[in-house]
Design an enzyme around this catalytic site. Structure first.
Site: not given
Ligand code: MEV
Length: 315
Positions: A101, A105, A146
């Site tokens: 991720g 992020a 995500d």
């Protein structure tokens, strides 16, 4: 003045790839995050200090996608940098690798830092949809799973549809996992495109696989709710088999999955886009977690010991 924002790393526990086609999936934020800081500079445009720690070649291979992603975020937020520009700095505890991720992020962290810097006071929902726009640069046509985990944290049931369905799965206690990094950087957009091509060529075969993936999602939700980790592990193993059948695993991923299972993990599978990147192994309890991580590290691979199901991913 400096704006600041955070985005969590994530692990997909069930149904990466299938989720792109509306099959339900389960994802969790993990206890590692990226932080973005934004400050005004005297020149126009934007510049980036990317101080995140990363798998060798990760940042180099993603650089063009990253530039595209930041431009998409700025456009979506209507930010004009033609007079005063900005410097963006990325940092935090999330070690960049495929499948964990890192791109989501960073998109979430940047969107939040910009919102903070320009006093936009955006809601989590708005941040999520901006990050989704940023994710398009990395995924082509992302499902949105995500960025959703990265924005909201926790353990989430996710279904892509016109208005994505997102339900929280509450656990009494977060459960330990180990992630194992193959050290291979993979291109999510290429992995997703490969599945699409093969699915179009073999509709019957893929229909069957997708039906079983959907079934697994519902069984996994029940297993989570009953905290039945033996069952959950079995379902993860089966999910890995389906991911092998759609050809997104690799010999390194299969090797790490086997190492984890042999060391006692209740289940293990690739996580994220595949073709490299990370595996996730279910290892309830600190002892089992330690044992599985050691077995992977002994073979020279990097691991991350964390939990899934913690509120907002913070543990
Ligand atoms: C990547 O982390 C997850 C994929 O399912 C792509 C997506 O959902 O956008 C492979």
């Amino acid at each position: 003045m400096t704006g600041e924002g955070i985005g969590f790393g994530k692990a997909i526990v069930f149904n990466e790839h299938f989720v792109v086609y509306g099959v339900p999936a389960i994802v969790s934020a993990i206890g590692k995050y990226t932080i973005a800081k934004v400050k005004t500079i005297d020149e126009p445009g934007w510049r980036l200090n990317d101080n995140r720690k990363a798998t060798p070649n990760y940042k180099e291979e993603k650089i063009e996608q990253q530039k595209d992603s930041i431009n998409r975020i700025l456009k979506k937020m209507d930010i004009d940098l033609s007079k005063n520009g900005i410097e963006i700095t990325l940092d935090g505890t999330l070690y960049c690798a495929s499948g964990i991720g890192a791109s989501a992020a960073s998109c979430v962290a940047i969107a939040r830092a910009l919102s903070n810097h320009y006093n936009m006071d955006l809601s989590d929902e708005e941040i999520n949809s901006i990050a989704y726009e940023g994710e398009k640069a990395y995924h082509g046509n992302p499902s949105g799973i995500d960025n959703t985990a990265s924005t909201f944290g926790g353990l989430i049931w996710f279904e892509k549809s016109e208005n994505n369905i997102m339900d929280r799965i509450s656990l009494q206690n977060p459960v330990e996992i180990v992630m194992g990094n193959t050290g291979k950087v993979a291109d999510t957009a290429a992995a997703v495109a490969g599945v699409r091509e093969r699915r179009e060529k073999n509709p019957e075969k893929y229909k069957e696989i997708f039906a079983r993936a959907e079934n697994i999602a519902y069984l996994a939700k029940d297993a989570f709710q009953n905290e039945d980790y033996q069952e959950l592990g079995k379902l993860m193993n089966e999910n890995h088999k389906l991911l092998q059948q759609i050809e997104v695993s690799s010999k390194e991923l299969d090797f790490l999955v086997k190492l984890a299972r042999d060391a006692g993990a209740l289940g293990a599978k690739l996580t994220g886009g595949g073709l490299g990147g990370n595996i996730i192994a279910l290892t309830p309890g600190k002892d089992l977690q330690e044992r599985v991580a050691n077995a992977i590290e002994k073979e020279g691979f990097q691991t991350l010991k964390t939990v899934i199901g913690a509120t907002r991913g913070m543990r």
